[in-house]
Design an enzyme around this catalytic site. Sequence first.
Site, mmCIF file in Angstrom:
data_model
loop_
_atom_site.group_PDB
_atom_site.id
_atom_site.type_symbol
_atom_site.label_atom_id
_atom_site.label_comp_id
_atom_site.label_asym_id
_atom_site.label_seq_id
_atom_site.Cartn_x
_atom_site.Cartn_y
_atom_site.Cartn_z
ATOM 1 N N ASP A 77 -4.968 -23.149 -18.804
ATOM 2 C CA ASP A 77 -4.454 -21.814 -18.516
ATOM 3 C C ASP A 77 -3.116 -21.987 -17.811
ATOM 4 O O ASP A 77 -2.903 -22.979 -17.092
ATOM 5 C CB ASP A 77 -5.415 -21.026 -17.618
ATOM 6 C CG ASP A 77 -4.999 -19.559 -17.514
ATOM 7 O OD1 ASP A 77 -5.464 -18.748 -18.331
ATOM 8 O OD2 ASP A 77 -4.181 -19.230 -16.622
ATOM 9 N N ARG B 280 -19.075 -23.169 -22.517
ATOM 10 C CA ARG B 280 -18.472 -22.541 -21.336
ATOM 11 C C ARG B 280 -19.469 -21.704 -20.543
ATOM 12 O O ARG B 280 -19.162 -21.225 -19.450
ATOM 13 C CB ARG B 280 -17.338 -21.597 -21.768
ATOM 14 C CG ARG B 280 -15.918 -22.135 -21.796
ATOM 15 C CD ARG B 280 -15.225 -22.251 -20.451
ATOM 16 N NE ARG B 280 -15.433 -21.189 -19.482
ATOM 17 C CZ ARG B 280 -14.763 -20.065 -19.426
ATOM 18 N NH1 ARG B 280 -13.808 -19.801 -20.299
ATOM 19 N NH2 ARG B 280 -15.022 -19.177 -18.490
ATOM 20 N N ARG C 195 -12.429 -18.760 -26.987
ATOM 21 C CA ARG C 195 -12.452 -17.314 -27.186
ATOM 22 C C ARG C 195 -13.305 -16.867 -28.359
ATOM 23 O O ARG C 195 -14.318 -16.223 -28.187
ATOM 24 C CB ARG C 195 -11.028 -16.752 -27.331
ATOM 25 C CG ARG C 195 -10.170 -17.017 -26.122
ATOM 26 C CD ARG C 195 -8.885 -16.234 -26.164
ATOM 27 N NE ARG C 195 -9.064 -14.870 -25.692
ATOM 28 C CZ ARG C 195 -8.131 -13.939 -25.750
ATOM 29 N NH1 ARG C 195 -6.960 -14.217 -26.290
ATOM 30 N NH2 ARG C 195 -8.345 -12.734 -25.288
ATOM 31 N N ARG D 9 -4.313 -19.827 -28.841
ATOM 32 C CA ARG D 9 -5.663 -19.496 -28.374
ATOM 33 C C ARG D 9 -6.728 -19.880 -29.394
ATOM 34 O O ARG D 9 -7.785 -19.257 -29.444
ATOM 35 C CB ARG D 9 -5.780 -18.006 -28.026
ATOM 36 C CG ARG D 9 -4.935 -17.600 -26.819
ATOM 37 C CD ARG D 9 -5.264 -16.191 -26.369
ATOM 38 N NE ARG D 9 -4.403 -15.794 -25.264
ATOM 39 C CZ ARG D 9 -3.876 -14.589 -25.136
ATOM 40 N NH1 ARG D 9 -4.092 -13.674 -26.039
ATOM 41 N NH2 ARG D 9 -3.113 -14.299 -24.101
#
Length: 356
Positions: free
Chosen positions: A88, A52, A43, A39
């Site tokens: 994902d 995003r 994030r 990850r």
Amino acid sequence: MSANDRPAAGQPPTATYESAFLKACRREPVPHTPVWFMRQAGRSLPEYLKVREGIPMLESCMRPELVAEITLQPVRRHNVDAAIYFSDIVVPLKAIGIDLDIKPGVGPVVENPIRTRADLAQLRDLTPEEVWYVTEAIKLLTAELGETPLIGFAGAPFTLASYLVEGGPSKNHEHTKALMYGDPQLWADLLDRLAEITSAFLKVQIEAGASAVQLFDSWVGALAPADYRRSVMPASTKVFESVAGYGVPRIHFGVGTGELLGLMGEAGADVVGVDWRVPLDEAARRVGPGKALQGNLDPAVLFSTTEAVEAKTREVLDAAAGLEGHVFNLGHGVPPNTDPDALTRLVEHVHQQTAR
């Protein structure tokens, strides 16, 4: 000499072949212990949140230029030794028409859960054309990354099955286990079909230019070893065998899988990912010879002082001292509220401490 110790038959070495990351995966001597983070793409990075903004997660996975930019961000910022493709695990399921969405703060939610034999009809084969954006994004990435390897990934059959059967994330996997125990043949058919889809998704990534692949079995730690061996391992083995001929390292990771480490290696991985609960020297004993290990700093340590991070990192490196191959990573993914500078410092510290 296994397929993963050399380029695929008749192929010259790729630009990434001599990288520290691929050398460690092949259990060869390295100039320093390579580092990447699960990850890492997204994030925690402000630049990720900016690009995003206003774009739903699944849509962002289908825009090649955006995928490439997000994948490259941590490589630029942290100087990690490998990039991980931004996507994902439910992307291939969405591509074959499963009615699902990724809901913020919840995760993947499936409109029509799979619980009967008739429901299996939802799972048809995945074609490369249906994930054209993956091929395009990886071509953009490999052109930019040069000698830095790109890791492709997919969700393992058990974890995908759990989302499909439960209808979303689950703590106890009641519906999943009820199906696994109550209708073993339907369960086996479900996992076999998911193994086919997962294999196809990994092949698309490798053929586009991924230098390694990781199979995430995020929820499999919910199972006892006997259940894993009987009800899950055949499907995971099928996935690893399907990509064996490409000569790229295959990594296997799950959370809470201390009791399953030996079996996860046996399923066909070249590198076994270890979460923070089992020290790497003990993990090596459980996995056995012939495998590299990946891990395993507790992500929560990143919220402590620099001195504490360095002390815990030293524990990980000391436990890894006798390993045949070691890729430094966290024991799980980067928490979303992590200070990015803590990751940058951690990469630099591991490189300095392990320089040979």
